[in-house]
Design an enzyme around this catalytic site. Structure first.
Site, mmCIF file in Angstrom:
data_model
loop_
_atom_site.group_PDB
_atom_site.id
_atom_site.type_symbol
_atom_site.label_atom_id
_atom_site.label_comp_id
_atom_site.label_asym_id
_atom_site.label_seq_id
_atom_site.Cartn_x
_atom_site.Cartn_y
_atom_site.Cartn_z
ATOM 1 N N VAL A 141 0.866 -1.175 0.000
ATOM 2 C CA VAL A 141 0.000 0.000 0.000
ATOM 3 C C VAL A 141 0.903 1.224 0.000
ATOM 4 O O VAL A 141 1.788 1.360 0.844
ATOM 5 C CB VAL A 141 -0.937 0.016 1.225
ATOM 6 C CG1 VAL A 141 -1.787 1.288 1.205
ATOM 7 C CG2 VAL A 141 -1.826 -1.217 1.237
ATOM 8 N N LYS A 142 0.704 2.106 -0.964
ATOM 9 C CA LYS A 142 1.541 3.297 -1.105
ATOM 10 C C LYS A 142 0.967 4.448 -0.274
ATOM 11 O O LYS A 142 -0.205 4.803 -0.412
ATOM 12 C CB LYS A 142 1.650 3.724 -2.573
ATOM 13 C CG LYS A 142 2.442 2.764 -3.432
ATOM 14 C CD LYS A 142 2.477 3.196 -4.885
ATOM 15 C CE LYS A 142 3.439 4.333 -5.123
ATOM 16 N NZ LYS A 142 3.568 4.653 -6.572
ATOM 17 N N ILE A 143 1.830 5.004 0.558
ATOM 18 C CA ILE A 143 1.462 6.150 1.389
ATOM 19 C C ILE A 143 2.479 7.260 1.142
ATOM 20 O O ILE A 143 3.683 7.030 1.248
ATOM 21 C CB ILE A 143 1.467 5.768 2.881
ATOM 22 C CG1 ILE A 143 0.417 4.684 3.150
ATOM 23 C CG2 ILE A 143 1.202 6.998 3.753
ATOM 24 C CD1 ILE A 143 0.415 4.169 4.579
#
Length: 371
Positions: A141-143
């Site tokens: 998951v890209k944050i």
């Protein structure tokens, strides 16, 4: 040297080759599987811009859009289902790579809604929802590494969710990202998670730094300034790697490693060259160092396969030389801190704009499907 030889050489040097693109067409045509087989691609990154382009081209999504329209799905639900379907299917294509590398590679990244980049709580909630919705162990998951994103990174990792930290421009922010990573693993351990199952990468953006700094150097226009064009991005990446070596040599990290943790690998992002005066493989050639990831647009991947000139590790031990470049930039009149603030703001804004375009595109497709 053949195409395969060049990319095989890069892979043997310890650089994981990831593709910075994904679409339904790549999946259904078998193209993604071919890149894994023939071009040593071991991962994929996505972002709102990539999905906006994929969904606005061709007919690959039409059948699913019609199904969503028939169910009465709103645009947000439709976008979520369309994008997570692609990521889930891509993760399945990479499952053998994931297994063969012990979970290090074979990863597919999906980004939280960029509109949440300045909201810690909503970012954490969306990250958990994406992880649950895709339901594959080999995703990231890209944050984004905004100030509000830092605690979100820690809280997401603490839940045992693997994270790709994106939009990192400055070494100062990168140090804060590593601290957030350490804190997340420490909390994950306290929460009873197996640290060996948590992976992370830190996406350090490269070419955009040269684009912004070169523009400012040209505005200054002195001989000293003009001589520094094209120097900032690679120097910045080398300084980031020096910070990585330093912080992953601390006792704090050693304690986590002893508990089974894997290091957060540096990932070179934005490696497509934007200035035609520069070699189109420079952000690959100059950033070869073991234990890193280079995520490339297909154009850059093809260029690297065709004519990259790898000269070995030109990153390790280069921190002092890289710092001298930044000392010269400051002396020439470049406000380095302002460069990085501008790039982060623009990065969030660009992804937010792409997300709006994605919503508009899917709204139009849903309306068309409803007749």
């Amino acid at each position: 040297m053949s195409d395969n030889d060049r990319l095989a050489q890069l892979s043997r040097a310890g650089v994981s080759i990831w593709l910075d693109d994904l679409s339904r067409e790549r999946l259904t045509s078998g193209n993604l599987a071919e890149l894994i087989r023939d071009k040593h691609v071991v991962g994929v990154t996505t972002n709102p811009t990539i999905f906006a382009a994929a969904l606005s081209n061709g007919e690959a999504y039409d059948e699913q859009v019609r199904e969503l329209a028939a169910r009465g799905a709103d645009v947000n639900a439709a976008v979520r289902e369309l994008t997570t379907t692609d990521v889930r299917n891509a993760a399945d294509v990479f499952r053998d790579v994931y297994t063969a590398t012990g979970g290090v590679d074979g990863r597919v990244s999906i980004e939280v809604d960029p509109g949440l980049a300045r909201d810690t709580g909503k970012t954490v909630a969306e990250a958990a929802d994406l992880w649950k919705t895709v339901d594959r162990p080999n995703i990231f998951v890209k944050i984004p590494a905004t100030e509000q994103g830092l605690p979100a990174i820690t809280k997401t990792l603490a839940q045992g969710i693997s994270v790709n930290v994106t939009l990192i421009f400055s070494v100062e922010r990168y140090r804060a990202v590593i601290d957030a990573f350490f804190a997340g693993l420490e909390q994950a351990r306290e929460n009873g998670h197996d640290l060996s199952g948590i992976q992370s990468v830190a996406s350090f953006f490269v070419s955009r730094v040269d684009s912004e700094v070169d523009k400012r150097l040209e505005a200054i226009g002195t001989g000293e300034a003009m001589a520094l064009r094209g120097e900032a991005a690679i120097a910045n990446a080398r300084l980031a790697y020096a910070a990585y070596e330093e912080l992953f040599g601390t006792q704090r990290w050693k304690d986590l490693a002893e508990a089974g943790a894997a290091p957060q690998r540096p990932l070179w992002a934005s490696t497509g060259v934007k200035n035609p005066d520069y070699s189109d493989t420079r952000y690959v050639d100059e950033l070869v160092v073991s234990g890193t990831v280079n995520t490339m647009p297909e154009k850059t991947l093809d260029a690297a396969a065709d004519h990259a000139e790898f000269k070995g590790d030109r990153v390790s031990g280069s921190g002092a030389e890289a710092q001298r470049v930044f000392d010269k930039l400051s002396a020439a009149g470049i406000d380095v801190a302002d460069v990085f603030r501008t790039l982060e703001d623009e990065g969030v804004e660009k992804f937010d704009k792409s997300w709006a375009e994605l919503l508009d595109t899917v709204t139009g497709q849903l309306d068309k499907a409803k007749g």
